[in-house]
Write an enzyme that holds these catalytic residues in place. Structure first.
Site, mmCIF file in Angstrom:
data_model
loop_
_atom_site.group_PDB
_atom_site.id
_atom_site.type_symbol
_atom_site.label_atom_id
_atom_site.label_comp_id
_atom_site.label_asym_id
_atom_site.label_seq_id
_atom_site.Cartn_x
_atom_site.Cartn_y
_atom_site.Cartn_z
ATOM 1 N N ASP A 68 0.810 -1.221 0.000
ATOM 2 C CA ASP A 68 0.000 0.000 0.000
ATOM 3 C C ASP A 68 0.844 1.273 0.000
ATOM 4 O O ASP A 68 2.073 1.231 0.192
ATOM 5 C CB ASP A 68 -0.981 0.001 1.186
ATOM 6 C CG ASP A 68 -0.353 -0.486 2.498
ATOM 7 O OD1 ASP A 68 0.893 -0.525 2.600
ATOM 8 O OD2 ASP A 68 -1.105 -0.829 3.413
ATOM 9 N N ASN A 137 -7.686 -3.403 14.417
ATOM 10 C CA ASN A 137 -9.063 -3.713 14.001
ATOM 11 C C ASN A 137 -9.107 -4.871 12.995
ATOM 12 O O ASN A 137 -10.134 -5.117 12.391
ATOM 13 C CB ASN A 137 -9.720 -2.463 13.402
ATOM 14 C CG ASN A 137 -9.006 -1.971 12.149
ATOM 15 O OD1 ASN A 137 -8.048 -2.597 11.685
ATOM 16 N ND2 ASN A 137 -9.455 -0.858 11.597
ATOM 17 N N HIS A 139 -7.319 -5.079 10.160
ATOM 18 C CA HIS A 139 -7.044 -4.754 8.755
ATOM 19 C C HIS A 139 -5.729 -5.374 8.282
ATOM 20 O O HIS A 139 -4.811 -5.587 9.067
ATOM 21 C CB HIS A 139 -7.108 -3.237 8.487
ATOM 22 C CG HIS A 139 -5.955 -2.425 8.983
ATOM 23 N ND1 HIS A 139 -6.112 -1.158 9.506
ATOM 24 C CD2 HIS A 139 -4.612 -2.660 9.035
ATOM 25 C CE1 HIS A 139 -4.925 -0.678 9.834
ATOM 26 N NE2 HIS A 139 -3.999 -1.560 9.568
ATOM 27 N N GLU A 144 -9.686 -2.115 5.262
ATOM 28 C CA GLU A 144 -10.282 -1.846 6.566
ATOM 29 C C GLU A 144 -11.557 -2.684 6.730
ATOM 30 O O GLU A 144 -12.111 -3.178 5.751
ATOM 31 C CB GLU A 144 -10.640 -0.351 6.667
ATOM 32 C CG GLU A 144 -9.441 0.598 6.642
ATOM 33 C CD GLU A 144 -8.727 0.706 7.999
ATOM 34 O OE1 GLU A 144 -8.985 -0.116 8.896
ATOM 35 O OE2 GLU A 144 -7.895 1.623 8.137
#
Ligand code: F6R
Length: 242
Positions: A68, A137, A139, A144
């Site tokens: 990314d 979380n 990801h 996400e």
């Protein structure tokens, strides 16, 4: 299959991760590595640099694809993921920088860049090993929690909590990028091997949900339960809820 290994320290886990990458690099004429940024892989990258400096491992024929990049930051920006990869790893190896790929966050047509990135990974034959960290979380990359898993490389809006968390690296909140470009689940899942690393107590719940919960796009890493060859390297804190 998930091969979960728990280590006394992140340092030991990082060494084990570097050994797995070494195996891949030594085992192929033209190895393709999928790489991640963030704090988690740093000790593993340092262990790889040590192997290179010791003369036991060369990256001359290695090609890499990163997960990314922030939209709007060029590679010279010290918070860009391209800058991170150069300074944390590539600049210290004999790798040809032209063979290292990070999605572009500064093109005029992000959708075209995303499509070209997937095509480049496919043309290379997919990655031999994909390194992943995990968000608190769940990801992976910038995939996400969401209602669906997204297959291709795509643009994501960063959540307010991610922008808040990243503000510490910038002069002000206004300078934090609002979007990122991330590899999707298709390229991640087509890696021949996945190496998921997680260290520290903040990752414990995400690791539990990923390994023991339902396969659910609200826990993006849970899709890895469907991958045939995943190695999970944890320290005791990240494994504390298993
Ligand atoms: C990095 C990436 C992210 C990180 C994750 C964990 O390229 O794609 O998914 O792996 O946010 O970050 P750290 O390692 O800093 O806890």
């Amino acid at each position: 299959m998930m091969d979960v290994r728990i280590f006394k320290s992140a340092q030991e886990a990082a060494q084990a991760g570097a050994n797995l990458i070494e195996e891949v690099v030594l085992g192929k004429d033209q190895p393709i590595l999928g790489l991640a940024t963030g704090s988690t892989p740093i000790p593993m990258y340092q262990a790889l640099i040590q192997k290179y400096e010791a003369g036991t491992l060369s990256f001359k024929n290695v090609r890499t694809f990163n997960l990314d990049e922030y939209i709007g930051l060029d590679g010279a920006h010290d918070q860009s993921y391209r800058y991170f990869m150069n300074t944390q790893l590539f600049d210290h190896l004999d790798i040809d920088h032209a063979n290292t790929h990070v999605p572009s966050g500064i093109g005029a047509d992000h959708a075209a860049d995303a499509k070209a990135y997937d095509e480049a990974i496919e043309a290379a034959g997919g990655t031999d090993i994909q390194v992943l960290g995990i968000g608190n979380n769940g990801h992976i990359g910038f995939n996400e929690p969401a209602e669906v898993f997204i297959k291709g490389t795509h643009i994501v809006d960063l959540t307010d909590s991610t922008i808040d968390a990243n503000t510490r690296f910038f002069a002000s909140r206004d300078e934090v990028p609002r979007q990122a470009i991330t590899m999707g689940m298709g390229a991640i899942m087509s890696a021949r091997k996945v190496l998921l690393l997680a260290f520290g107590p903040a990752k414990a719940q995400a690791i539990r949900d990923t390994l023991c919960g339902d396969i659910d796009p609200r826990v993006p890493a849970s899709i890895l339960q469907l991958h045939p060859n995943v190695v999970v390297l944890l320290d005791e804190d990240a494994a504390s809820l298993l």
